[in-house]
Scaffold this active site. Structure first.
Site, PDB file in Angstrom:
ATOM      1  N   CYS A   1      45.296  20.332-122.050  1.00  0.00           N
ATOM      2  CA  CYS A   1      46.094  19.457-120.636  1.00  0.00           C
ATOM      3  C   CYS A   1      45.879  18.191-121.070  1.00  0.00           C
ATOM      4  O   CYS A   1      44.382  17.796-121.115  1.00  0.00           O
ATOM      5  CB  CYS A   1      45.571  19.897-119.392  1.00  0.00           C
ATOM      6  SG  CYS A   1      46.099  19.000-118.006  1.00  0.00           S
TER       7      CYS A   1
ATOM      8  N   CYS B   1      46.058  14.854-103.960  1.00  0.00           N
ATOM      9  CA  CYS B   1      45.715  14.839-105.417  1.00  0.00           C
ATOM     10  C   CYS B   1      44.459  14.052-105.696  1.00  0.00           C
ATOM     11  O   CYS B   1      44.723  12.694-105.036  1.00  0.00           O
ATOM     12  CB  CYS B   1      46.858  14.424-106.336  1.00  0.00           C
ATOM     13  SG  CYS B   1      46.440  14.146-108.001  1.00  0.00           S
TER      14      CYS B   1
ATOM     15  N   GLY C   1      48.014  11.047-114.302  1.00  0.00           N
ATOM     16  CA  GLY C   1      48.973  10.340-114.211  1.00  0.00           C
ATOM     17  C   GLY C   1      50.249  11.050-114.113  1.00  0.00           C
ATOM     18  O   GLY C   1      50.411  12.057-114.122  1.00  0.00           O
TER      19      GLY C   1
ATOM     20  N   SER D   1      56.501  19.216-109.636  1.00  0.00           N
ATOM     21  CA  SER D   1      55.757  19.470-108.534  1.00  0.00           C
ATOM     22  C   SER D   1      56.521  19.386-107.156  1.00  0.00           C
ATOM     23  O   SER D   1      56.754  18.149-106.857  1.00  0.00           O
ATOM     24  CB  SER D   1      54.808  17.981-108.514  1.00  0.00           C
ATOM     25  OG  SER D   1      54.088  18.243-109.839  1.00  0.00           O
TER      26      SER D   1
ATOM     27  N   HIS E   1      56.225  21.424-104.172  1.00  0.00           N
ATOM     28  CA  HIS E   1      55.161  21.457-102.996  1.00  0.00           C
ATOM     29  C   HIS E   1      55.396  21.373-101.512  1.00  0.00           C
ATOM     30  O   HIS E   1      54.666  21.722-100.730  1.00  0.00           O
ATOM     31  CB  HIS E   1      54.214  20.370-103.232  1.00  0.00           C
ATOM     32  CG  HIS E   1      53.455  20.144-104.655  1.00  0.00           C
ATOM     33  ND1 HIS E   1      53.031  21.111-105.176  1.00  0.00           N
ATOM     34  CD2 HIS E   1      53.406  19.102-105.428  1.00  0.00           C
ATOM     35  CE1 HIS E   1      52.350  20.732-106.303  1.00  0.00           C
ATOM     36  NE2 HIS E   1      52.773  19.300-106.509  1.00  0.00           N
TER      37      HIS E   1
ATOM     38  N   ASN F   1      42.949  22.758-105.097  1.00  0.00           N
ATOM     39  CA  ASN F   1      41.575  22.739-105.388  1.00  0.00           C
ATOM     40  C   ASN F   1      40.931  21.505-104.293  1.00  0.00           C
ATOM     41  O   ASN F   1      41.340  20.014-104.667  1.00  0.00           O
ATOM     42  CB  ASN F   1      41.468  22.193-106.853  1.00  0.00           C
ATOM     43  CG  ASN F   1      41.611  23.167-107.862  1.00  0.00           C
ATOM     44  OD1 ASN F   1      41.107  24.333-107.486  1.00  0.00           O
ATOM     45  ND2 ASN F   1      42.753  23.117-108.608  1.00  0.00           N
TER      46      ASN F   1
END
Ligand code: SAH
Ligand code: SF4
Length: 398
Positions: A143, A157, A207, A261, A263, A338
């Site tokens: 990653c 985030c 980023g 993303s 969401h 998370n």
């Protein structure tokens, strides 16, 4: 009349928008890839640039091909060991150039095999890179990060709480993967069909890659080059928060797998979670997904959906999600949130995640729940920042 609508890709509007995005990226350009003593880093140059550089010192184009092979196929950094190159030229190269890597500021391996590096570049800026092994097979994904910080500030985030410091250069992006390979001793590059641990790349670190498009594109082209590292585009997945005008270019020029993303299923909520939605709302984002080249059942678009307790995890939202993405060859990656210190959300309950996944699954979409990896070393998504910040604070001010 309706408000002007940013229509499909061919429109002049999108072209202007792309030019604006690229101009802004240039304001955050990385420093030159050069040692303090003036020696230039050869990593990150395109084949043409490397050939030009060789021509400038009076060497023939085949030298550039040889060098390319040593750098990207063999992983060799020491010119003296490049045995197909004559001694005098080896010495000249060593005087003027280096084959660079970032400094490993820290490295840790989690109990589940996830390995994380904190890489430091020449100007002292740091990013994190993570290797995530596949649970069942002997392979895994690296990653990689594309920016130091992020201009977007998605509310869940952790990276988004750090302002954009600068973009990473193509060299710095490629070098994250090369340094990861150093760490696993996986040079020379194996053939595409041979098993290897570092088999895939996910552009999902710190980023927004499509806000640093030119460097990311250059880096991915180097990583995909057949005579070097040779990763196929099917093994690379780029995740974007939805920079619509650049998605078209990414598809046409790079053809890598796309992860989006998402969401949220309403603009109201997505505006809050992913503020970029105010610029490129859900309908436009999904239109860009529908026209993404190469999207097929064999190459699905991944929709990432972070599971936030009581925020976006109801059964009604799961049904709406299925309705929204109908017709797009897709899978839905459910990511349990998370948490990080100071975050305002909680992770959905396993029960809510199971129900949500069940609805998406029943509609025919694979809906794997991403199990958090490397939590013990703060390497799971969105947690990449903490430690680099801490390390920065611990370093005496210059
Ligand atoms: N900027 C790009 C890629 C980096 S983020 C993007 O936003 O897509 C990679 C993925 O991690 C994204 O889907 C992002 O939404 C998700 N993510 C960020 N913070 C997270 C957190 N705290 N918990 C779970 N997923 C998170
Ligand atoms: Fe940036 Fe992606 Fe984090 Fe949003 S989720 S702040 S786009 S890194």
């Amino acid at each position: 009349m309706n408000a002007p609508h940013r229509a499909a890709d061919a429109s002049g509007l999108d072209e202007a928008e792309r030019a604006r995005i690229l101009a802004k990226a240039a304001l955050f350009a990385p420093p030159p890839m050069q040692e303090a003593d003036g020696r230039r880093d050869l990593v990150g140059l395109s084949r043409e640039e490397l050939a030009d550089l060789m021509a400038a010192i009076g060497e023939k184009p085949f030298r550039a091909r040889q060098l390319w092979h040593w750098i990207y196929h063999q992983g060799e950094r020491d010119f003296a060991k490049m045995t197909t190159i004559a001694r005098p030229l080896q010495r000249l190269l060593a005087e003027r150039f280096v084959v660079g890597r970032p400094e490993v500021a820290a490295q840790r391996t989690s109990a589940d095999g996830t390995r994380k590096w904190l890489f430091r570049f020449r100007d002292g800026q740091q990013v994190e890179t993570v290797y995530i092994p596949d649970r069942e097979e002997d392979r895994g994904a690296v990653c990689i990060s594309t920016q130091v910080g992020c201009t977007l500030s998605c509310s869940f985030c952790h990276t988004g709480t750090q302002k954009l410091v600068r973009n990473l250069g193509a060299a710095e992006i490629v070098q994250q993967f090369m340094a990861a390979r150093d760490s696993y001793g996986e040079w020379p590059s194996p053939k595409e069909d041979k098993p290897r641990l570092l088999s895939n790349i996910v552009v999902m670190g710190m980023g927004e890659p499509l806000y640093n498009y030119e460097n990311v594109a250059k880096a991915l082209k180097i990583l995909m080059d057949h005579e070097g590292i040779g990763l196929s585009r099917r093994r690379i997945t780029l995740s974007t928060s939805g920079v619509v005008p650049m998605m078209d270019r990414c598809g046409a020029e790079l053809g890598v797998n796309l992860a989006v993303s998402l969401h949220a299923v309403t603009d109201g909520l997505r505006d809050e979670l992913v503020p970029l939605n105010r610029k490129y709302p859900i309908a436009e984002l999904l239109a860009a997904c529908r026209r993404y080249p190469g999207a097929s059942n064999a190459r699905r678009i991944t929709f990432e959906y972070v599971m936030l307790k009581g925020v976006n995890d109801s059964e009604a939202e799961a049904r709406e999600l299925v309705r929204l993405i109908r017709g797009i060859p897709a899978k839905v990656n459910l990511i349990p949130f998370n948490p990080w210190p100071g975050s305002r959300y909680e992770t959905s309950t396993p029960e809510a995640i199971r129900r949500f996944a069940g609805i998406v699954n029943a509609a025919g979409y694979a809906s794997p729940v991403r199990t958090p990896r490397g939590r013990d070393i703060l390497a799971a998504c969105g947690q990449l920042k903490t430690e680099s910040e801490r390390a920065r604070r611990a370093r005496p001010a210059a």
